[in-house]
Every structure is written in C-alpha cells, then in structure tokens.
Design an enzyme around this catalytic site. Structure first.
Site, mmCIF file in Angstrom:
data_model
loop_
_atom_site.group_PDB
_atom_site.id
_atom_site.type_symbol
_atom_site.label_atom_id
_atom_site.label_comp_id
_atom_site.label_asym_id
_atom_site.label_seq_id
_atom_site.Cartn_x
_atom_site.Cartn_y
_atom_site.Cartn_z
ATOM 1 N N SER A 6 23.876 21.011 10.817
ATOM 2 C CA SER A 6 24.467 22.223 10.242
ATOM 3 C C SER A 6 24.887 23.152 11.372
ATOM 4 C CB SER A 6 23.452 22.932 9.343
ATOM 5 O OG SER A 6 23.951 24.214 8.993
ATOM 6 N N HIS A 30 27.723 19.681 8.519
ATOM 7 C CA HIS A 30 27.473 20.609 7.417
ATOM 8 C C HIS A 30 27.966 22.008 7.819
ATOM 9 C CE1 HIS A 30 25.305 21.752 3.733
ATOM 10 N NE2 HIS A 30 24.891 22.833 4.381
ATOM 11 N N ASP A 32 28.200 25.880 6.633
ATOM 12 C CA ASP A 32 27.644 26.871 5.710
ATOM 13 C C ASP A 32 28.552 28.087 5.604
ATOM 14 O OD1 ASP A 32 25.147 25.780 4.765
ATOM 15 O OD2 ASP A 32 24.438 25.940 6.833
ATOM 16 N N MET A 34 29.099 31.624 3.925
ATOM 17 C CA MET A 34 28.341 32.700 3.268
ATOM 18 C C MET A 34 29.182 33.966 3.249
ATOM 19 S SD MET A 34 24.605 32.136 5.012
ATOM 20 C CE MET A 34 23.937 30.501 5.306
ATOM 21 N N HIS A 63 29.530 23.849 2.369
ATOM 22 C CA HIS A 63 28.556 24.375 1.403
ATOM 23 C C HIS A 63 28.897 25.832 1.145
ATOM 24 C CE1 HIS A 63 24.011 25.530 0.817
ATOM 25 N NE2 HIS A 63 24.712 25.704 -0.284
ATOM 26 N N MET A 65 28.376 29.264 -0.258
ATOM 27 C CA MET A 65 27.410 30.234 -0.780
ATOM 28 C C MET A 65 28.164 31.546 -0.935
ATOM 29 S SD MET A 65 24.312 28.999 1.703
ATOM 30 C CE MET A 65 25.470 28.162 2.762
ATOM 31 N N MET A 133 18.572 22.585 -2.339
ATOM 32 C CA MET A 133 18.198 23.609 -1.361
ATOM 33 C C MET A 133 16.671 23.586 -1.241
ATOM 34 S SD MET A 133 20.969 24.784 -0.226
ATOM 35 C CE MET A 133 20.090 25.856 0.928
ATOM 36 N N ASP A 171 18.722 20.326 2.087
ATOM 37 C CA ASP A 171 19.195 21.333 3.038
ATOM 38 C C ASP A 171 18.190 22.471 3.157
ATOM 39 O OD1 ASP A 171 20.718 23.106 4.546
ATOM 40 O OD2 ASP A 171 22.194 23.508 2.968
ATOM 41 N N GLY A 173 15.032 23.717 6.309
ATOM 42 C CA GLY A 173 13.692 23.425 6.822
ATOM 43 C C GLY A 173 13.468 21.964 7.162
HETATM 44 C C1 DX5 Z 1 20.799 27.808 4.563
HETATM 45 C C2 DX5 Z 1 21.865 26.797 4.859
HETATM 46 C C3 DX5 Z 1 21.423 25.628 5.671
HETATM 47 C C4 DX5 Z 1 20.939 25.972 7.056
HETATM 48 C C5 DX5 Z 1 19.747 25.100 7.310
HETATM 49 O O1 DX5 Z 1 21.278 28.711 3.636
HETATM 50 O O2 DX5 Z 1 22.422 26.284 3.654
HETATM 51 O O3 DX5 Z 1 22.433 24.625 5.734
HETATM 52 O O4 DX5 Z 1 21.878 25.730 8.068
HETATM 53 O O5 DX5 Z 1 19.148 25.520 8.491
HETATM 54 P P1 DX5 Z 1 17.761 24.929 8.958
HETATM 55 O O6 DX5 Z 1 17.953 23.421 9.131
HETATM 56 O O7 DX5 Z 1 17.514 25.629 10.233
HETATM 57 O O8 DX5 Z 1 16.750 25.220 7.897
HETATM 58 ZN ZN ZN Z 2 23.854 24.545 3.754
#
Ligand code: DX5
Ligand code: ZN
Length: 224
Positions: A6, A30, A32, A34, A63, A65, A133, A171, A173
C-alpha cells in the site's frame, strides 16, 4: 496468495522509485484514496494514479474511502486504475458496481471491521474482489483487529461453496505477526503498507512477509 504493497506508507516525494523498489515482490499495488470526509485523512486522487500509470505495470488497486465515489469512477478509470473498490457503508453499491463494470475495470467491494458479512453477501455474485478492512479506514500503521478473521473464514466458505471467482483481500495491520493468520482464514490478497514501506529494506520486508504468509519460512501452521 498475492501481496499488495500500500503506497499510503511510501515516500510520496519519490513514489515511482518506491514502487520500483518493491515491484519484484508485489502482485498488485494498493492505492488508498481518502477525501477527508468519509475518513478524517486526505490522500491522493486520479492525477497521482495517472502519473504512476506509465511508471509501473503493476495492477493498480484503488481503494476509495470517499463520500462520493460515483463522481470519481470515470476519472480513476481514465487515469489507469485496474480495480476500484467501494465501501458498502455508503448504501446500495449496485449503481457503482454497474458503472465500474461499464468502464472495464475490476470491481471491489469493501466493508469496515464492524460491518457484518451480511451487508456484502448479497453482492458476491457481482464483484471480483471482496475487501475486508482489518482496521478502521483512514490511517496506516494501526493494530490488526483479529475478529475480522472470522468474517474472512465465513466468506471463504461461502465463496467456495458457490464456486465464485471472488478474491478475498484483507487490509490493515498486516505484517509478519498477522499475515499467516489471514491466509489461514482464507485471504487471497494481503495489503501491507507500513510493514513494507516503513522497513529499512522494503523489498526484503515484502519477501519476508510473503514467506511468513505462505509458511515458507518454516513456521508451523495452525492446521498442520
Ligand atoms: C487504511 C488503508 C490501508 C493502509 C494499511 O485505511 O486502507 O490500505 O495503507 O496500512 P497498514 O498496512 O500500515 O495497516
Ligand atoms: Zn486500503
């Protein structure tokens, strides 16, 4: 399994170089997106995907958001997205699914850790990827929420029983301590941001993560 670094945790000032570095161990990338409304954080949009597109052959897994995904689908497709994932929490995803299909892009549907599998189950026949998630969306580097594994396992059963070609993606942690559990629960695609890009050697970190996830590091598996 497939690994999806990501870029949220990458150094944006040298994004192409960061992507190139992990490419030998990446199956997808990936991305993200936002908007500062659907989640408190604000990241990137179609112009960044457009800039990245000629710099990588990797599948761009976007992705979304955002509060208004419907207004952005055409722009992401034009920018070169290969897959677009939308959140079921926004309401009936069918119009979005239909538009993503029309644009010739693969369809992803996602749901938050506290959204039940029942909320996405009606759409399994219509999507390519179901994203779990395993943190609340918004930020990288959060702790994995283990209860999500039960939903992954249940979805694995449903998808296998029905013979559906849906890939299960997880996705949030994901790192050496959680990757194996995610795969054992039935995840096909692991997204990892900080575990890869915050490492001193992101490529080695990705290689290690894959080895742990597949059990190739010699660790005993729960099922063994
Ligand atoms: C969180 C994102 C993830 C994020 C994960 O909202 O959707 O894709 O990049 O990051 P890590 O792998 O550090 O938890
Ligand atoms: Zn994501």
């Amino acid at each position: 399994m497939k690994l999806a670094p990501s870029i949220l945790s990458a150094d944006f000032s040298q994004l192409a170089a960061e992507v190139e570095r992990v490419t030998p161990e990446a199956d997808l990338l990936h991305v993200d997106v936002m908007d500062g409304h659907f989640v408190p954080n604000l990241t990137i949009g179609p112009p960044v995907v457009k800039s990245l597109r000629p710099r990588t052959d990797l599948y761009l897994d976007c992705h979304l958001m955002v509060d208004n995904p419907g207004e952005l689908l055409d722009d992401f497709a034009a920018a070169g997205a290969d897959g677009i994932t939308v959140h079921v929490e926004l309401g009936d995803p069918r119009p979005l699914i239909a538009r993503i299909r029309e644009l010739g892009v693969r369809v992803g549907l996602t749901h938050n850790p506290d959204t039940p599998l029942d909320a996405v189950e009606p759409y399994l026949e219509e999507i390519d990827t179901l994203l779990f998630m395993s943190v609340f969306p918004g930020f990288g580097g959060q702790a994995f929420i283990p209860s999500v594994l039960e939903k992954v396992a249940e979805a694995r059963r449903l998808v296998d029983e029905r013979g559906l070609p849906v890939e299960l993606e997880i996705d949030g942690g994901i790192g050496p301590a959680t990757a194996r559990q995610a795969v054992e629960a039935g995840a096909d695609i692991l997204v990892a941001g900080s575990a890869i890009f915050h490492a001193d050697d992101p490529l080695a970190a990705a290689r290690h993560l894959r080895a742990v996830a597949t059990g190739a590091d010699g660790a005993a598996t729960a099922s063994a």
